[in-house]
Design a protein around this motif. Structure first.
Motif, short mmCIF file in Angstrom:
data_model
loop_
_atom_site.label_atom_id
_atom_site.label_comp_id
_atom_site.label_asym_id
_atom_site.label_seq_id
_atom_site.Cartn_x
_atom_site.Cartn_y
_atom_site.Cartn_z
N GLY A 265 0.77 -1.23 0.00
CA GLY A 265 0.00 0.00 0.00
C GLY A 265 0.80 1.28 0.00
O GLY A 265 0.23 2.37 0.07
N ASP B 207 -5.17 0.74 -0.88
CA ASP B 207 -5.54 -0.21 -1.93
C ASP B 207 -5.25 0.31 -3.33
O ASP B 207 -5.25 -0.46 -4.30
N SER C 263 -1.95 -1.22 -5.96
CA SER C 263 -2.22 -2.63 -6.24
C SER C 263 -1.88 -2.92 -7.69
O SER C 263 -1.98 -2.02 -8.55
N LYS C 264 -1.54 -4.16 -7.96
CA LYS C 264 -1.13 -4.55 -9.30
C LYS C 264 -2.18 -4.16 -10.35
O LYS C 264 -3.36 -4.46 -10.20
#
Length: 234
Positions: free
Chosen positions: A88, A167, A170-171
């Motif tokens: 994060g 969040d 994130s990928k």
């Protein structure tokens, strides 16, 4: 046969360009930097000696905003940055060479400083709320919003930043990102050198992309963990 060879060559160039972390075409489309997921987060102390930085490709600050021309490395200024992410957080490593650092002045506009824009949801562009002004050598007083850590070292020539994005980091996610450096000499702004092309730095324009990617090399994981454990002892 020749057509097949030509097609393969074009595809290879596209892959190499994408893997390099940033790419530009003639219309300034798809300009982006790929921030890789790392096994162990770097220690934010201003020194770029963490193993995670070794294999990260840099992006240069090479656009002169005042004139709109490309900036070429010189004794006056050279700058680059790298970016990775973990749990994060977005980590930025910055390396600067400036022939004359202006620090600790009474007025902010008389100091050399980094200017960053971080748009977590990639829709607000260059809103002032997303702008971070970080004078060379200044740490705690530069913190705000998602910027949780700033550390300088090597007399202002290297810097590390940490952004808490939750969040969003994130990928596959993409944020708006811009970085520039105000080069002040004798109290006057001489150059503003940025990573993004000139058009992206205009008012009311969207920022370039920073994409969160993931491609951890398992063979390097133990090395990174050991380094993180050792460095935390100091």
């Amino acid at each position: 046969m020749q057509k097949q060879i030509l097609l393969m060559s074009v595809l290879l160039l596209m892959v190499v360009s994408f893997a390099s972390g940033h790419l530009i075409d003639e219309k300034l489309e798809n300009f982006q930097y790929n921030a890789e997921l790392v096994s162990v987060a770097p220690i934010v102390d201003g020194y770029l000696d963490d193993p995670v930085w070794e294999d990260v490709l840099p992006a240069k600050l090479k656009q002169e905003i005042i004139t709109g021309q490309e900036w070429h490395d010189s004794y006056d200024f050279t700058g680059s940055f790298k970016a990775v992410w973990r749990s994060g957080f977005l980590y930025i490593a910055i390396k600067i060479q400036d022939d004359q650092f202006e620090k600790h002045q009474s007025k902010l506009f008389r100091e050399d400083q980094l200017i960053l824009h971080v748009d977590e949801y990639h829709y607000q562009g260059k809103d002032d709320m997303l702008r971070y002004e970080i004078p060379v050598g200044v740490e705690e007083s530069a913190l705000k919003s998602s910027l949780t850590s700033v550390a300088w070292a090597n007399d202002g020539q290297t810097c590390e930043l940490r952004f808490r994005l939750g969040d969003v980091a994130s990928k596959g996610n993409t944020i708006g990102f811009g970085i520039a450096y105000d080069d002040i000499d004798n109290g006057q702004l001489q150059n503003r050198i940025a990573w993004a092309p000139y058009d992206y730095m205009q008012e009311n324009q969207n920022l370039p992309d920073l994409v969160f990617t993931a491609r951890i090399n398992p063979n390097a994981q133990q090395k990174l963990i050991r380094w993180g454990q050792i460095k935390r002892l100091y």
